[in-house]
Design a protein around this motif. Structure first.
Motif, PDB file in Angstrom:
ATOM      1  N   PRO A   1       0.804  -1.227   0.000  1.00 52.16           N
ATOM      2  CA  PRO A   1       0.000   0.000   0.000  1.00 52.16           C
ATOM      3  C   PRO A   1       0.839   1.281   0.000  1.00 52.16           C
ATOM      4  O   PRO A   1       0.354   2.329  -0.402  1.00 52.16           O
ATOM      5  CB  PRO A   1      -0.838  -0.118   1.273  1.00 52.16           C
ATOM      6  N   THR A   2       2.093   1.201   0.494  1.00 51.30           N
ATOM      7  CA  THR A   2       3.020   2.329   0.398  1.00 51.30           C
ATOM      8  C   THR A   2       4.400   1.765   0.089  1.00 51.30           C
ATOM      9  O   THR A   2       4.615   0.546   0.092  1.00 51.30           O
ATOM     10  CB  THR A   2       3.096   3.160   1.702  1.00 51.30           C
ATOM     11  N   ALA A   3       5.348   2.659  -0.126  1.00 56.00           N
ATOM     12  CA  ALA A   3       6.698   2.234  -0.486  1.00 56.00           C
ATOM     13  C   ALA A   3       7.374   1.456   0.639  1.00 56.00           C
ATOM     14  O   ALA A   3       8.224   0.601   0.380  1.00 56.00           O
ATOM     15  CB  ALA A   3       7.542   3.458  -0.849  1.00 56.00           C
ATOM     16  N   LEU A   4       6.996   1.717   1.887  1.00 53.47           N
ATOM     17  CA  LEU A   4       7.668   1.085   3.026  1.00 53.47           C
ATOM     18  C   LEU A   4       6.801   0.056   3.747  1.00 53.47           C
ATOM     19  O   LEU A   4       7.266  -0.570   4.692  1.00 53.47           O
ATOM     20  CB  LEU A   4       8.118   2.146   4.032  1.00 53.47           C
ATOM     21  N   ILE A   5       5.567  -0.112   3.327  1.00 52.83           N
ATOM     22  CA  ILE A   5       4.639  -0.989   4.048  1.00 52.83           C
ATOM     23  C   ILE A   5       4.184  -2.134   3.152  1.00 52.83           C
ATOM     24  O   ILE A   5       3.797  -1.915   2.005  1.00 52.83           O
ATOM     25  CB  ILE A   5       3.431  -0.198   4.577  1.00 52.83           C
ATOM     26  N   LYS A   6       4.235  -3.347   3.692  1.00 56.10           N
ATOM     27  CA  LYS A   6       3.679  -4.519   3.028  1.00 56.10           C
ATOM     28  C   LYS A   6       2.412  -4.943   3.769  1.00 56.10           C
ATOM     29  O   LYS A   6       2.353  -4.910   5.000  1.00 56.10           O
ATOM     30  CB  LYS A   6       4.680  -5.676   3.024  1.00 56.10           C
ATOM     31  N   SER A   7       1.411  -5.348   3.005  1.00 53.54           N
ATOM     32  CA  SER A   7       0.166  -5.867   3.556  1.00 53.54           C
ATOM     33  C   SER A   7       0.097  -7.356   3.251  1.00 53.54           C
ATOM     34  O   SER A   7       0.138  -7.757   2.089  1.00 53.54           O
ATOM     35  CB  SER A   7      -1.021  -5.134   2.928  1.00 53.54           C
TER      36      SER A   7
ATOM     37  N   GLY B   1      -0.316  -5.352   8.462  1.00 56.48           N
ATOM     38  CA  GLY B   1       0.390  -4.271   7.794  1.00 56.48           C
ATOM     39  C   GLY B   1       1.729  -4.093   8.482  1.00 56.48           C
ATOM     40  O   GLY B   1       1.783  -3.861   9.697  1.00 56.48           O
ATOM     41  N   ILE B   2       2.823  -4.189   7.737  1.00 56.51           N
ATOM     42  CA  ILE B   2       4.155  -4.207   8.346  1.00 56.51           C
ATOM     43  C   ILE B   2       5.049  -3.184   7.661  1.00 56.51           C
ATOM     44  O   ILE B   2       5.269  -3.235   6.443  1.00 56.51           O
ATOM     45  CB  ILE B   2       4.782  -5.607   8.234  1.00 56.51           C
ATOM     46  N   ARG B   3       5.561  -2.254   8.455  1.00 55.64           N
ATOM     47  CA  ARG B   3       6.477  -1.244   7.928  1.00 55.64           C
ATOM     48  C   ARG B   3       7.907  -1.766   8.019  1.00 55.64           C
ATOM     49  O   ARG B   3       8.324  -2.281   9.045  1.00 55.64           O
ATOM     50  CB  ARG B   3       6.348   0.059   8.716  1.00 55.64           C
TER      51      ARG B   3
ATOM     52  N   GLY C   1      -0.555   7.074  14.296  1.00 58.31           N
ATOM     53  CA  GLY C   1       0.596   7.612  13.604  1.00 58.31           C
ATOM     54  C   GLY C   1       1.225   6.538  12.739  1.00 58.31           C
ATOM     55  O   GLY C   1       1.651   5.500  13.246  1.00 58.31           O
ATOM     56  N   GLY C   2       1.261   6.744  11.421  1.00 56.80           N
ATOM     57  CA  GLY C   2       1.906   5.792  10.525  1.00 56.80           C
ATOM     58  C   GLY C   2       1.315   4.401  10.618  1.00 56.80           C
ATOM     59  O   GLY C   2       0.097   4.214  10.559  1.00 56.80           O
ATOM     60  N   ILE C   3       2.177   3.401  10.808  1.00 55.84           N
ATOM     61  CA  ILE C   3       1.730   2.011  10.857  1.00 55.84           C
ATOM     62  C   ILE C   3       0.903   1.738  12.109  1.00 55.84           C
ATOM     63  O   ILE C   3       0.270   0.677  12.225  1.00 55.84           O
ATOM     64  CB  ILE C   3       2.942   1.052  10.772  1.00 55.84           C
TER      65      ILE C   3
END
Length: 327
Positions: free
Chosen positions: A16-22, A80-82, A125-127
């Protein structure tokens, strides 16, 4: 007592973002998975590296569908993992996973339950959005009043926004640091709230500390302030090396200045229960038979700390040269 373990298959991986995997996890046989309450998490076993021992990392369970009653059992767990390149390797491992991989996980547990008052403020905040998403979904399903404030450095850094907007609507308020018009102002947020309106906050420690301090300054009671920290204990300036002695064997281990008691125990094959790694869940409580404890947790009462016979080994340290642990 630790939650039971189960083998799960990675059904899909998204970014979903450059640093986060779902990640979506399912039972290998397609069976229904154990239910969970909003705010719960699972622990995932991270394989040993460099001759060490396998360890566990905690990840909150996401739900963005108010139609799903997660307590009744679910077909999949969503994480969801940053990626944290400076972390201990758990997120880096999780980011390498592809569909079809198998993981050993512990069944859901919760140290961050959603209470039942009528109007709730959720701050992420964030993740830290991961447990908040499930809370917001349940509040929507129950038609309870709430607001969800979601903050990040940029709009592109905020995951799951479209899924949240689909059910939260105007209750979802986005804040980004690069936009002065939307940047999160904790003072403004709390000035517009009712004192002791329940607050749930999850994210970086600095944001959590700021929210709690501002709320307490305005008269909020601690029973209405709920938080979950999305970071592990970090070394502090002035931390020094000390020793721990295991009472059962007399074995003495050295705890380096940049390492926790918990990690020292795990690296030496000592089986210790743990979860949050931040001093608030109480799972790693360990009896202390000698030495002076440097308490850094938020779990123990003032009386427990004064008694000096129990510590949270994930975060607390030693003020003397040695601690004797009842292990």
């Amino acid at each position: 007592m630790l939650a039971p373990t189960v083998k799960l298959r990675v059904a899909s991986v998204d970014a979903p973002t450059a640093l986060i995997k779902s990640l979506t996890l399912e039972a290998e046989d397609g069976a229904l998975l154990q239910g969970y309450e909003p705010g719960a998490h699972i622990q995932v076993q991270i394989p040993a590296a460099d001759g060490g021992v396998a360890q566990w990392r905690s990840y909150s369970l996401i739900n963005t569908d108010p139609q799903i009653d997660t307590r009744a059992g679910v077909r999949a767990y969503h994480l969801g993992i940053r990626r944290e390149d400076e972390g201990r390797g758990g997120s880096r491992f999780m980011h390498t996973l592809q569909a079809g991989a198998t993981l050993t996980v512990r069944a859901p547990v919760s140290h961050f339950p959603l209470a039942a008052p009528p109007s709730v403020i959720l701050i992420a905040g964030g993740i830290g959005i991961t447990p908040m998403a499930a809370m917001a979904a349940e509040l929507s399903a129950l038609k309870r009043d709430y607001s969800l404030h979601f903050s990040g450095r940029t709009r592109d850094a905020l995951p799951f926004v479209e899924e949240l907007r689909a059910f939260a609507g105007e209750r979802l308020v986005l804040h980004t640091d690069d936009d002065s018009a939307t940047r999160l102002s904790i003072d403004a947020l709390l000035d517009g709230a009712q004192v002791n309106q329940p607050i749930y906050v999850c994210g970086p420690s600095g944001m959590i500390d700021a929210v709690l301090a501002a709320a307490r300054e305005r008269g909020w009671h601690d029973c209405d302030l709920h938080y979950e920290l999305f970071s592990e204990a970090a070394p502090q300036e002035g931390d020094t090396t000390f020793e721990i002695e295991l009472k059962s064997s007399g074995k003495v281990l050295t705890v380096p200045a940049d390492k926790s008691v918990l990690d020292t125990l795990l690296d030496n094959g000592v089986d210790v229960m743990y979860d949050c790694r931040a001093g608030y869940c109480g799972l790693c409580s360990t009896q202390v038979c000698g030495g002076e404890i440097d308490h850094r947790d938020t779990y123990l009462s003032d009386g427990d700390r004064a008694a000096g016979n129990v510590m949270q080994v994930c975060i607390s340290r030693c003020k003397s040269e040695r601690l004797v642990l009842d292990l």
